[in-house]
Design a protein around this motif. Sequence first.
Motif, PDB file in Angstrom:
ATOM      1  N   ILE A  41       0.457  -1.050  -0.118  1.00  0.00           N
ATOM      2  CA  ILE A  41      -0.170   0.046  -0.021  1.00  0.00           C
ATOM      3  C   ILE A  41       1.284   1.121   0.017  1.00  0.00           C
ATOM      4  N   LEU A  42       1.792   1.383   0.234  1.00  0.00           N
ATOM      5  CA  LEU A  42       3.009   2.260   0.892  1.00  0.00           C
ATOM      6  C   LEU A  42       3.421   3.139  -0.559  1.00  0.00           C
ATOM      7  N   ASN A  43       3.770   1.960  -1.088  1.00  0.00           N
ATOM      8  CA  ASN A  43       4.389   1.572  -2.535  1.00  0.00           C
ATOM      9  C   ASN A  43       3.441   2.343  -3.208  1.00  0.00           C
ATOM     10  N   LEU A  44       2.322   1.750  -3.528  1.00  0.00           N
ATOM     11  CA  LEU A  44       0.825   2.906  -4.096  1.00  0.00           C
ATOM     12  C   LEU A  44       0.745   3.996  -3.960  1.00  0.00           C
ATOM     13  N   PHE A  45       0.859   4.426  -2.742  1.00  0.00           N
ATOM     14  CA  PHE A  45       0.862   5.782  -2.409  1.00  0.00           C
ATOM     15  C   PHE A  45       2.399   6.820  -2.853  1.00  0.00           C
ATOM     16  N   ASN A  46       3.077   6.149  -2.695  1.00  0.00           N
ATOM     17  CA  ASN A  46       4.389   6.521  -3.651  1.00  0.00           C
ATOM     18  C   ASN A  46       4.944   7.307  -4.668  1.00  0.00           C
ATOM     19  N   ILE A  47       3.816   5.632  -6.026  1.00  0.00           N
ATOM     20  CA  ILE A  47       3.451   6.187  -6.806  1.00  0.00           C
ATOM     21  C   ILE A  47       2.703   6.971  -7.793  1.00  0.00           C
ATOM     22  N   SER A  48       1.218   6.566  -6.632  1.00  0.00           N
ATOM     23  CA  SER A  48       0.293   7.774  -7.121  1.00  0.00           C
ATOM     24  C   SER A  48       0.305   9.864  -6.565  1.00  0.00           C
ATOM     25  N   ASP A  49       1.927   9.553  -5.452  1.00  0.00           N
ATOM     26  CA  ASP A  49       2.117  11.048  -5.084  1.00  0.00           C
ATOM     27  C   ASP A  49       3.051  11.540  -5.986  1.00  0.00           C
ATOM     28  N   LYS A  50       4.279  10.470  -6.992  1.00  0.00           N
ATOM     29  CA  LYS A  50       5.851  10.645  -7.468  1.00  0.00           C
ATOM     30  C   LYS A  50       5.766  12.377  -7.906  1.00  0.00           C
ATOM     31  N   ASN A  51       4.674  13.351  -8.214  1.00  0.00           N
ATOM     32  CA  ASN A  51       4.570  14.391  -8.584  1.00  0.00           C
ATOM     33  C   ASN A  51       4.122  15.820  -7.370  1.00  0.00           C
ATOM     34  N   ASN A  52       3.741  15.306  -6.515  1.00  0.00           N
ATOM     35  CA  ASN A  52       2.752  16.418  -5.888  1.00  0.00           C
ATOM     36  C   ASN A  52       3.181  16.708  -4.613  1.00  0.00           C
TER      37      ASN A  52
ATOM     38  N   HIS B  49       1.871  15.324  -1.802  1.00  0.00           N
ATOM     39  CA  HIS B  49       0.988  15.016   0.061  1.00  0.00           C
ATOM     40  C   HIS B  49       1.948  15.197   0.775  1.00  0.00           C
ATOM     41  N   SER B  50       0.740  15.399   1.925  1.00  0.00           N
ATOM     42  CA  SER B  50       1.800  15.109   3.033  1.00  0.00           C
ATOM     43  C   SER B  50       0.911  13.789   3.717  1.00  0.00           C
ATOM     44  N   PRO B  51       1.464  12.872   4.600  1.00  0.00           N
ATOM     45  CA  PRO B  51       1.165  12.031   5.284  1.00  0.00           C
ATOM     46  C   PRO B  51      -0.381  11.727   5.495  1.00  0.00           C
ATOM     47  N   GLU B  52      -0.816  13.104   6.550  1.00  0.00           N
ATOM     48  CA  GLU B  52      -1.874  13.484   6.848  1.00  0.00           C
ATOM     49  C   GLU B  52      -2.736  13.824   6.461  1.00  0.00           C
ATOM     50  N   ASN B  53      -2.554  14.098   4.635  1.00  0.00           N
ATOM     51  CA  ASN B  53      -3.602  14.332   3.213  1.00  0.00           C
ATOM     52  C   ASN B  53      -3.464  13.773   2.797  1.00  0.00           C
ATOM     53  N   SER B  54      -3.570  12.210   2.120  1.00  0.00           N
ATOM     54  CA  SER B  54      -3.061  10.868   2.246  1.00  0.00           C
ATOM     55  C   SER B  54      -3.956   9.934   2.501  1.00  0.00           C
TER      56      SER B  54
END
Length: 142
Positions: A116-127, A129-134
């Motif tokens: 799941i963490l890797n999916l966040f990293n992929i989805s957020d590669k350009n923006n 976002h802070s962890p509490e806003n994801s």
Amino acid sequence: MGCDIHCFVEHKIDNSWYCNNYSSENGIASEIFIPRNYDLFGFLAGVRKERYDSLPLLGLPSDIADGTHDFYKKYWADDAHSESFIYLNEIKQYIMEFALIPEKEGHYVLNGLNHILNLFNISDKNNHHSPENSRIIFWFDN
């Protein structure tokens, strides 16, 4: 018959949540894939495997992104169960905790949380976002 998890990554921008995998071209959100992992499902929602450390079910958030909500209503509202969500900062904390557990007890949950963490990293590669806003929104089928 197995049980699957259905997940969507959302990010908060200017006080509103947005589905990361939403296509404005066709107006449809798409799920992110998380392989079947009943240890992870048990931890996230007490689904398919009872665990002493299962997280409480939170339901769908009241501020759910439109794309996620539309997908849920269109395809899963009648068949989904155990709806909930978890923030990225919580996932990171649980990864640290499970890394300290002997391998046999926490290995599969740790693998699932890292996925799941890797999916966040992929989805957020350009923006960035802070962890509490994801967060991920999820539910299960049978």
